[in-house]
Design a protein around this motif. Structure first.
Motif: not given
Length: 227
Positions: A24-31, A61-62
């Motif tokens: 869930x946290x990785x979904x913010x990677x782009x931002x 970066x998963x």
């Protein structure tokens, strides 16, 4: 009667809840990536590996969830004694590898990470999930830490996951090749990146001693068998 869920550590509540939270946290990677790039006037490309690692300290970066399950399945099937992972990050892929090692009842995961912050976070996660006893985290440049790792010694590496900086896939593979036994699986993630192309040309060249296939998960994986 043994529950099927007890045969798969990925379904352990501690591991499953941790993976759900991290994905869930990785979904913010782009931002987070955009903010990281903005802090680097010259961008990522001319930066040193350490500078890139420091700038990416908040980026997960998963591997994808499907890729994680693929890794777990491969390790369960191959039953490697020694797994080397290049690129721990926050430890999502490492958890999948370690869960499979735990369920096999044998083996160890040796993983590398350049970011000190990510090393600390990953170690805490491994302890929290109860998998720290099968994981060794090497902090620093993998090309320096892996040759010095006593656990490798004169033994062989039976399974490799390459998921760190893409331009280092080939140098890391070359560093490990003297220890790769016949039948060793080498998995490279994110093969659609342009910087992975030198690696792909090498492992796909029959003269290099590998046979493999690309696998369609997210940005692609290359699964190569050392012949």
């Amino acid at each position: 009667m043994t529950s099927l869920s007890t045969l798969n550590t990925l379904r352990d509540p501690r591991v499953g809840a941790t993976l759900d939270r991290m994905f869930a946290l990785a979904e913010e990677d782009d931002a987070v990536y955009q903010r990281s790039v903005a802090r680097m006037p010259g961008g990522f490309e001319p930066a040193t590996n350490q500078e890139r690692a420091d700038a990416s300290a908040e980026i997960y970066m998963p591997v994808s969830e499907r890729a994680g399950r693929l890794l777990y399945t491969l390790v369960r099937a191959v039953r490697p004694a020694t797994i080397v992972e290049f690129g721990t990050s926050f430890g999502i892929s490492t958890l999948h590898l370690a869960a499979a090692v735990r369920d096999n009842g044998t083996g160890q995961v040796i993983t590398t990470e350049l970011s000190a912050g990510k090393v600390a976070a990953a170690r805490a996660t491994f302890t929290e999930t109860g998998l720290d006893d099968v994981i060794t985290v090497l902090e620093g440049d993998a090309l320096e830490t892996l040759p010095r790792q006593p656990a490798l010694g004169d033994g062989t590496v039976d399974f490799v996951l390459l998921d760190g900086w893409k331009d280092l896939y080939l140098p890391v593979l070359h560093a490990l090749e003297p220890r790769l036994a016949p039948g060793t699986l080498v998995i490279a993630d994110d093969i659609e990146f342009e910087s992975v192309q030198p690696y792909l040309r090498y492992v796909r060249d029959p003269a290099s001693g590998y046979e493999g296939v690309d696998f369609p998960v997210e940005d692609g994986m290359e699964i190569s068998c050392r012949l």
